[in-house]
Write a protein that holds these residues in place. Structure first.
Motif, short mmCIF file in Angstrom:
data_model
loop_
_atom_site.label_atom_id
_atom_site.label_comp_id
_atom_site.label_asym_id
_atom_site.label_seq_id
_atom_site.Cartn_x
_atom_site.Cartn_y
_atom_site.Cartn_z
N GLN A 129 -13.97 -0.66 -1.33
CA GLN A 129 -14.48 0.31 -0.37
C GLN A 129 -15.81 0.90 -0.83
OE1 GLN A 129 -13.15 0.45 2.50
NE2 GLN A 129 -14.32 2.11 3.43
N GLN A 189 -8.54 -12.48 10.01
CA GLN A 189 -8.62 -11.02 9.87
C GLN A 189 -7.69 -10.32 10.85
OE1 GLN A 189 -12.71 -9.27 9.30
NE2 GLN A 189 -13.32 -11.42 9.46
N ASP A 190 -7.64 -10.80 12.09
CA ASP A 190 -6.76 -10.18 13.08
C ASP A 190 -5.31 -10.26 12.65
OD1 ASP A 190 -8.63 -9.27 14.88
OD2 ASP A 190 -8.52 -11.00 16.20
N GLY A 229 -8.48 -1.92 2.76
CA GLY A 229 -7.28 -1.31 3.31
C GLY A 229 -6.02 -2.08 2.96
N ILE A 230 -6.13 -3.41 2.94
CA ILE A 230 -4.99 -4.24 2.62
C ILE A 230 -4.65 -4.14 1.12
CG2 ILE A 230 -4.21 -6.65 2.46
CD1 ILE A 230 -5.56 -7.12 5.16
N GLN A 243 -15.83 -7.52 17.42
CA GLN A 243 -15.80 -6.49 16.40
C GLN A 243 -16.84 -5.46 16.78
OE1 GLN A 243 -16.70 -8.93 12.93
NE2 GLN A 243 -14.64 -8.57 12.20
N ARG A 299 -4.74 -7.91 9.64
CA ARG A 299 -4.76 -6.49 10.03
C ARG A 299 -3.46 -6.07 10.70
NH1 ARG A 299 -10.53 -6.90 11.12
NH2 ARG A 299 -10.03 -7.92 13.08
N MET A 315 -6.17 -12.38 4.05
CA MET A 315 -7.45 -11.68 4.05
C MET A 315 -8.34 -12.13 2.90
SD MET A 315 -9.10 -9.72 5.96
CE MET A 315 -10.87 -9.56 5.67
N SER A 366 -14.07 -3.88 4.54
CA SER A 366 -13.28 -2.67 4.78
C SER A 366 -11.82 -3.01 5.06
CB SER A 366 -13.87 -1.90 5.97
OG SER A 366 -13.12 -0.73 6.23
N THR A 367 -11.61 -4.09 5.83
CA THR A 367 -10.24 -4.56 6.08
C THR A 367 -9.57 -4.96 4.78
OG1 THR A 367 -10.79 -5.32 8.31
CG2 THR A 367 -8.85 -6.30 7.27
N PHE A 388 -17.31 -4.77 7.81
CA PHE A 388 -16.04 -4.68 8.52
C PHE A 388 -14.97 -5.54 7.83
CE2 PHE A 388 -19.51 -4.10 11.56
CZ PHE A 388 -19.26 -2.79 11.92
N ALA A 389 -15.35 -6.74 7.41
CA ALA A 389 -14.40 -7.61 6.72
C ALA A 389 -13.98 -7.00 5.38
CB ALA A 389 -15.02 -8.98 6.51
#
Length: 394
Positions: A360, A303-304, A345-346, A34, A307, A325, A341-342, A338-339
């Motif tokens: 966010q 997470q991968d 987005g989801i 990451q 995403r 997630m 933020s993902t 980072f986690a």
């Protein structure tokens, strides 16, 4: 072939760690899965010294293992000394290091497999070097990380002192410049091997059997590279079978690659899910639930996967991505921007704009907190842009 695989895994899984591995054979020793919070000069990859270097390492294989200078034992039974007849693995890591985190599930499996003969110690280092605030409470940060990861880090954990004494007496003294890095201390309390954890288990087996020799130490890396080239060929073959419509054989290779890959499994997990989805949606749904169980202690893989499948148009995939997630976030540190933020987005792609905005906002707050880590400006700017998009609902 290598270029096509890089394109494939960069596009489909967002997992450039795998692309790096297959091209470089892990020769550099350290990458970041990451975007890290910081890259201290002492934590970047560096080749081992060779004969003729002016600064040869002061710590060598065969030397007595230095003591462990510990700020706090965070998990497991403290190790005050290396007990004769027992073998120890010292694994150097940091919370901001993606590959360190990626190898933790495998280390946990090893800790269980060799528990009567080997003690694995995850030794946290370089937390202070990664941030501006040299007086920050890094021990609490590490303790929170370990607590949230739970069984995903199922071995003894310690944190270095603020002066980084253990890092200097082990890593620096050995000429090691990158993490994750592993050392094996044999039953005589001497350094038997050091290197990347991708090669650790093979090295450990040799030490346990009393078969480690200078020749075998040299050959371990070449053997790993050969195995890695084989995996690369299998990955390419899997893609060709998928293109040819032979999904049954492609699925067999996906299963084989998942089983044989120590870190960076997510491209093959995703490939298996997409192969099943194209042939049997019911089995794909069942495998989605299986992913939640199989990788419960592997938040990076979760997470991968999340995403990637969130970008599918299928509403069922979007719902699965959210479920994956939300489980992953339970194993992530509470200060991992980072986690979160993902996750934001989801939420947004699932139409839950309210949760996207609130999550966010938390990301932006984390990025503004420089108590330990100073994030790059482009990361902060992107977080604010995403927040504005979520607030606008488009």
């Amino acid at each position: 072939m290598k270029k096509s695989l890089v394109k494939l895994f960069s596009r489909r899984a967002g997992h450039w760690l795998f692309a790096f591995l297959i091209i470089n054979g892990m020769a550099a020793g350290t990458v970041h899965a990451q975007t890290p919070a910081a890259r201290p000069p002492s934590a970047t990859a560096a080749p081992a010294p060779v004969a003729g270097d002016e600064d040869m390492p002061s710590l060598k294989v065969g030397d007595p293992a230095p003591p462990l200078t510990v700020e706090k034992w965070i998990k497991g039974k403290p190790v005050s000394k290396f007990v004769p007849g027992h073998i120890y693995v010292i694994e150097f890591w940091a919370t901001w290091c993606g590959p360190c985190r990626a190898v933790m599930p495998h280390l946990s499996e090893m800790a269980a497999r060799y528990k009567d003969k080997v003690t694995i110690i995850g030794f946290n280092v370089l937390e202070i070097s990664a941030g501006k605030n040299k007086s920050g409470d890094y021990v609490t940060k590490v303790a929170n990380f370990v607590k949230n990861l739970g069984d995903g880090m199922d071995y003894t954990v310690a944190a270095d002192v603020r002066e980084e004494t253990t890092y200097k007496e082990w890593m620096t003294a050995a000429g090691m410049g990158g993490i994750p890095s592993s050392f094996i201390v044999d039953g005589n309390g001497k350094i038997a091997w050091w290197g990347h954890p991708m090669v650790l288990e093979d090295a450990l087996e040799l030490v346990m059997d009393g078969q480690m020799t200078p020749t075998k130490r040299m050959s371990l890396w070449q053997e790993f590279k050969a195995k890695n080239e084989k995996r690369m060929a299998l990955a390419e073959q899997m893609q060709q079978l998928k293109k040819a419509g032979d999904n049954a054989k492609a699925l067999q290779l996906a299963d084989q690659l998942i089983a044989e890959t120590i870190m960076g499994k997510s491209p093959f997990v995703i490939a298996k899910y997409e192969l099943l989805k194209s042939t049997d949606p019911a089995k794909a749904k069942a495998y989605g639930n299986e992913i939640l169980k199989t990788f419960a202690n592997d938040p990076l893989t979760l997470q991968d996967v999340a995403r990637t499948i969130i970008n599918n148009e299928d509403a069922a995939d979007k719902a699965l991505a959210l479920g994956i997630m939300e489980q992953a976030i339970q194993r992530c540190a509470p200060d991992d921007p980072f986690a979160y933020s993902t996750l934001a987005g989801i939420y947004f792609k699932n139409g839950d704009h309210k949760k996207a905005v609130s999550t966010q906002q938390y990301v932006v707050k984390l990025l503004e907190d420089t108590s330990l880590v100073e994030q790059r400006q482009e990361i902060k700017d992107k977080a604010r842009e995403d927040l504005a998009k979520y607030k606008a609902g488009k």
